[in-house]
Motif scaffolding. Structure first.
Motif, PDB file in Angstrom:
ATOM      1  N   THR A  58      73.145  24.130   6.649  1.00 29.16           N
ATOM      2  CA  THR A  58      74.218  23.714   5.740  1.00 29.16           C
ATOM      3  C   THR A  58      74.055  24.317   4.353  1.00 29.16           C
ATOM      4  OG1 THR A  58      73.058  21.680   5.080  1.00 29.16           O
ATOM      5  CG2 THR A  58      74.555  21.541   6.975  1.00 29.16           C
ATOM      6  N   GLY A  59      73.010  25.108   4.146  1.00 30.97           N
ATOM      7  CA  GLY A  59      72.828  25.790   2.878  1.00 30.97           C
ATOM      8  C   GLY A  59      72.435  24.882   1.739  1.00 30.97           C
ATOM      9  N   CYS A  60      71.576  23.905   2.005  1.00 32.91           N
ATOM     10  CA  CYS A  60      71.148  23.021   0.922  1.00 32.91           C
ATOM     11  C   CYS A  60      69.630  23.011   0.818  1.00 32.91           C
ATOM     12  CB  CYS A  60      71.686  21.609   1.117  1.00 32.91           C
ATOM     13  SG  CYS A  60      70.617  20.487   2.021  1.00 32.91           S
ATOM     14  N   THR A  61      69.172  22.653  -0.354  1.00 34.57           N
ATOM     15  CA  THR A  61      67.755  22.409  -0.591  1.00 34.57           C
ATOM     16  C   THR A  61      67.588  20.902  -0.659  1.00 34.57           C
ATOM     17  OG1 THR A  61      67.561  24.467  -1.829  1.00 34.57           O
ATOM     18  CG2 THR A  61      65.833  22.818  -2.166  1.00 34.57           C
ATOM     19  N   LEU A  62      66.742  20.364   0.198  1.00 39.16           N
ATOM     20  CA  LEU A  62      66.556  18.917   0.267  1.00 39.16           C
ATOM     21  C   LEU A  62      65.918  18.365  -1.001  1.00 39.16           C
ATOM     22  CD1 LEU A  62      65.186  18.667   3.899  1.00 39.16           C
ATOM     23  CD2 LEU A  62      67.404  17.833   3.098  1.00 39.16           C
ATOM     24  N   THR A  63      66.401  17.213  -1.425  1.00 37.36           N
ATOM     25  CA  THR A  63      65.784  16.451  -2.511  1.00 37.36           C
ATOM     26  C   THR A  63      65.560  15.043  -1.995  1.00 37.36           C
ATOM     27  OG1 THR A  63      67.916  15.782  -3.449  1.00 37.36           O
ATOM     28  CG2 THR A  63      66.927  17.811  -4.308  1.00 37.36           C
ATOM     29  N   GLY A  64      64.710  14.298  -2.653  1.00 36.47           N
ATOM     30  CA  GLY A  64      64.475  12.913  -2.242  1.00 36.47           C
ATOM     31  C   GLY A  64      64.010  12.811  -0.812  1.00 36.47           C
ATOM     32  N   HIS A  65      63.214  13.752  -0.364  1.00 29.84           N
ATOM     33  CA  HIS A  65      62.761  13.807   1.029  1.00 29.84           C
ATOM     34  C   HIS A  65      61.855  12.616   1.343  1.00 29.84           C
ATOM     35  CE1 HIS A  65      60.619  16.226   4.397  1.00 29.84           C
ATOM     36  NE2 HIS A  65      61.712  15.670   4.864  1.00 29.84           N
ATOM     37  N   ARG A  66      62.203  11.868   2.388  1.00 24.34           N
ATOM     38  CA  ARG A  66      61.415  10.721   2.830  1.00 24.34           C
ATOM     39  C   ARG A  66      61.035  10.926   4.283  1.00 24.34           C
ATOM     40  NH1 ARG A  66      65.539   9.099  -0.226  1.00 24.34           N
ATOM     41  NH2 ARG A  66      65.095   7.868  -2.070  1.00 24.34           N
TER      42      ARG A  66
END
Length: 152
Positions: A58-66
């Motif tokens: 989806t072309g995103c960089t993950l943030t708040g990874h849990r």
């Protein structure tokens, strides 16, 4: 294992559902399954995709990874909109998560052991890359009738 193990997972699931509620939502606007069947790379073979694979598609960089024993969750924001990606280690984990999340409303793109949570419009754009089917949580049209209240 037993109850204590499931209690921790339930807290994480509720947290994901609350996070999903923070996204702009028009619950009830997409059909129960949207009439769409996914044709994304992970869906063709029915192979589960990792959280990192979903983010890359989806072309995103993950943030708040849990990360928990049964699932991984991360937040995405890009030109398509804001969305939450969740991947599960088992089909049962996905089924349990959906059972917990759907009463809160919202819209979901559901695939093989993964779900994306966002607005129906954003999910439709993600569906082109991920496959899956769009589902809606329970509609909430305001406060329930209170006993003894006269509405007329």
């Amino acid at each position: 294992m037993g109850f204590t193990h499931h209690l921790g997972a339930a807290r994480l699931l509720r947290g994901a559902a609350v996070l999903a509620l923070a996204l702009p939502s028009t619950a009830g606007c997409a059909g129960q399954d949207g009439g769409h069947r996914g044709h994304g790379a992970g869906e063709r073979a029915g192979t589960p995709a990792s959280l990192d694979q979903l983010a890359a598609r989806t072309g995103c960089t993950l943030t708040g990874h849990r990360r928990a024993q049964e699932l991984q969750q991360g937040n995405c924001a890009n030109s398509r909109g804001r969305y939450v990606l969740v991947s599960f280690t088992t089909d049962r984990g996905l089924t349990s998560w959906m059972a917990e999340a759907k009463p809160w409303g919202g819209s979901y793109l559901v695939g093989t052991r993964w779900v994306a949570v966002s607005t129906p419009a954003t999910l439709q754009t993600l569906q082109k890359d991920l496959g899956g089917r769009i589902m809606s949580g329970d509609a909430h049209s305001g406060m329930p009738d209170m006993p003894g209240m006269n509405h007329g």
